[in-house]
Design an enzyme around this catalytic site. Sequence first.
Site, PDB file in Angstrom:
ATOM      1  N   CYS A 102       0.877  -1.170   0.000  1.00 12.26           N
ATOM      2  CA  CYS A 102       0.000   0.000   0.000  1.00 12.26           C
ATOM      3  C   CYS A 102       0.915   1.220   0.000  1.00 12.26           C
ATOM      4  O   CYS A 102       1.698   1.411   0.926  1.00 12.26           O
ATOM      5  CB  CYS A 102      -0.861  -0.041   1.262  1.00 12.26           C
ATOM      6  SG  CYS A 102      -1.875   1.432   1.460  1.00 12.26           S
ATOM      7  N   GLY A 156      -2.493  10.400   1.059  1.00  7.59           N
ATOM      8  CA  GLY A 156      -2.716  11.214  -0.134  1.00  7.59           C
ATOM      9  C   GLY A 156      -3.925  10.793  -0.947  1.00  7.59           C
ATOM     10  O   GLY A 156      -4.476   9.719  -0.765  1.00  7.59           O
ATOM     11  N   GLU A 157      -4.347  11.698  -1.843  1.00  8.60           N
ATOM     12  CA  GLU A 157      -5.463  11.434  -2.736  1.00  8.60           C
ATOM     13  C   GLU A 157      -4.884  11.269  -4.147  1.00  8.60           C
ATOM     14  O   GLU A 157      -4.460  12.248  -4.772  1.00  8.60           O
ATOM     15  CB  GLU A 157      -6.460  12.604  -2.660  1.00  8.60           C
ATOM     16  CG  GLU A 157      -7.506  12.647  -3.759  1.00  8.60           C
ATOM     17  CD  GLU A 157      -8.275  11.332  -3.951  1.00  8.60           C
ATOM     18  OE1 GLU A 157      -8.763  10.755  -2.970  1.00  8.60           O
ATOM     19  OE2 GLU A 157      -8.352  10.887  -5.108  1.00  8.60           O
ATOM     20  N   SER A 211     -14.032   5.629  -1.855  1.00  6.53           N
ATOM     21  CA  SER A 211     -14.272   5.730  -0.414  1.00  6.53           C
ATOM     22  C   SER A 211     -15.647   6.350  -0.230  1.00  6.53           C
ATOM     23  O   SER A 211     -15.811   7.564  -0.355  1.00  6.53           O
ATOM     24  CB  SER A 211     -13.207   6.615   0.231  1.00  6.53           C
ATOM     25  OG  SER A 211     -11.935   6.022   0.035  1.00  6.53           O
ATOM     26  N   LEU A 212     -16.633   5.519   0.049  1.00  3.73           N
ATOM     27  CA  LEU A 212     -18.010   6.008   0.100  1.00  3.73           C
ATOM     28  C   LEU A 212     -18.374   6.443   1.522  1.00  3.73           C
ATOM     29  O   LEU A 212     -18.777   7.585   1.745  1.00  3.73           O
ATOM     30  CB  LEU A 212     -18.949   4.908  -0.412  1.00  3.73           C
ATOM     31  CG  LEU A 212     -20.325   5.381  -0.869  1.00  3.73           C
ATOM     32  CD1 LEU A 212     -20.227   6.399  -1.994  1.00  3.73           C
ATOM     33  CD2 LEU A 212     -21.179   4.193  -1.310  1.00  3.73           C
ATOM     34  N   CYS A 330      -3.223   4.207   7.622  1.00  4.88           N
ATOM     35  CA  CYS A 330      -3.498   5.562   7.144  1.00  4.88           C
ATOM     36  C   CYS A 330      -2.786   6.706   7.868  1.00  4.88           C
ATOM     37  O   CYS A 330      -3.392   7.445   8.614  1.00  4.88           O
ATOM     38  CB  CYS A 330      -4.982   5.842   7.208  1.00  4.88           C
ATOM     39  SG  CYS A 330      -5.946   4.525   6.529  1.00  4.88           S
TER      40      CYS A 330
HETATM   41  N1  SAH Z   1      -7.399   9.389  -0.640  1.00  5.57           N
HETATM   42  C1  SAH Z   1      -7.809   8.092  -1.079  1.00  5.57           C
HETATM   43  C2  SAH Z   1      -6.868   6.960  -0.687  1.00  5.57           C
HETATM   44  C3  SAH Z   1      -6.212   6.952   0.665  1.00  5.57           C
HETATM   45  S1  SAH Z   1      -7.069   6.408   2.102  1.00  5.57           S
HETATM   46  C4  SAH Z   1      -9.213   7.787  -0.610  1.00  5.57           C
HETATM   47  O1  SAH Z   1      -9.772   8.593   0.116  1.00  5.57           O
HETATM   48  O2  SAH Z   1      -9.770   6.783  -1.014  1.00  5.57           O
HETATM   49  C5  SAH Z   1      -7.441   4.717   1.927  1.00  5.57           C
HETATM   50  C6  SAH Z   1      -8.760   4.352   2.625  1.00  5.57           C
HETATM   51  O3  SAH Z   1      -8.653   4.401   4.047  1.00  5.57           O
HETATM   52  C7  SAH Z   1      -9.901   5.303   2.268  1.00  5.57           C
HETATM   53  O4  SAH Z   1     -11.064   4.566   2.030  1.00  5.57           O
HETATM   54  C8  SAH Z   1     -10.021   6.109   3.533  1.00  5.57           C
HETATM   55  O5  SAH Z   1     -11.276   6.720   3.623  1.00  5.57           O
HETATM   56  C9  SAH Z   1      -9.766   5.066   4.576  1.00  5.57           C
HETATM   57  N2  SAH Z   1      -9.474   5.572   5.914  1.00  5.57           N
HETATM   58  C10 SAH Z   1      -8.880   6.719   6.266  1.00  5.57           C
HETATM   59  N3  SAH Z   1      -8.809   6.828   7.611  1.00  5.57           N
HETATM   60  C11 SAH Z   1      -9.362   5.718   8.109  1.00  5.57           C
HETATM   61  C12 SAH Z   1      -9.584   5.234   9.422  1.00  5.57           C
HETATM   62  N4  SAH Z   1      -9.228   5.934  10.484  1.00  5.57           N
HETATM   63  N5  SAH Z   1     -10.182   4.032   9.560  1.00  5.57           N
HETATM   64  C13 SAH Z   1     -10.537   3.309   8.472  1.00  5.57           C
HETATM   65  N6  SAH Z   1     -10.362   3.703   7.217  1.00  5.57           N
HETATM   66  C14 SAH Z   1      -9.785   4.897   7.027  1.00  5.57           C
END
Ligand code: SAH
Length: 342
Positions: A102, A156-157, A211-212, A330
Amino acid sequence: MNIKSKTLPEICALFKDMGEPAFRARQVYGWLHKGARSYEEMTNIPQSLRARLAEQWPICPPEVVRKQGPSKDGTIKYLWRLQDGNCVETVLMRYRYGNTVCISTEVGCRMGCAFCASTLGGLVRRLEPYEMLDQVIFTQLDAGLPISRVVLMGIGEPLDNFDNVLRFLELANSPEGLGLSMRHISLSTCGLVPKIDELAKRKLQISLAISLHGPNDQIRDQIMPVNRAYPIEELLSACRRYFEATGRRVHFEYAMIRDLNDTQECARELLRRLRGLPAHINLIPLNHVQESPFKPSTREAVARFQRILEEGGITATVRRSLGGDIDASCGQLRSKYAKENR
Ligand code: SAH
């Protein structure tokens, strides 16, 4: 541009300008993608060329600042220091179907999701293509394990760093380099609709994950600022267009937050919302982030949510949480390191 951000045809062109044959370009490209830390390691390249390259095209590999694990489940987490001193993290996970890394795509993030540790300090800068590639190359080297899958789900996004991410995909896919199959790469986005459409146009065979985290605007607005720009119906329409353009089923990630998005009503609303869209839902028990008020759903709530979705005809899996004992979620390691060194 760093030499490792260049594609093989670009390096061939560069070598041609330097008066070097194409086979030398292929040799150097091969060394770089195997993780050579300096040109001196490239023993089949003439010394004079090595010296010229070292002067004009420094390699700048990342340094390991922290390595945590392996955890009980084999997860290893790396915190890398980049050339300019910024740090990003990478996680190696051992799945039955293959070793998966990842990777991070930015230093920090500007999307502002309320439950996420990566966004706490905002966006510092975007990663260059080679900085994403290096996370795969050097994780593979350090762990001594072959890596067959990559997920763009670290800090990051990815769609906010569109061009660099696309170039990274091309590099990672190249047969003379890591040769990763596009089908073994997943890109996750919080929902940047115009970029999803732009990605669809490229018709890559990567997996798209969204990420919904909520079945409606009311809930998404509370936790994901991006929803105010691109509300849920627009996002789901983009997902339909993506499926039509690529034939690839979209994956939805749904972090389960206690009493916020984990009720039976939410599950039913989600079913209605996704009707007609070939989808797969990944339920992720929230990882608790110190700075955030949100708590993970109970095991029972997750199971109930999953049952409702399955009964409604949508495949839903609960993501096994890996590396919980080593801060492997994350942005947690980076933010911990930043606090310690403040
Ligand atoms: N920016 C992208 C990819 C990075 S985050 C995105 O938003 O999809 C990867 C995944 O982890 C995303 O689905 C994000 O919402 C989730 N995520 C972030 N913080 C989290 C947490 N504290 N617990 C569970 N999932 C989390």
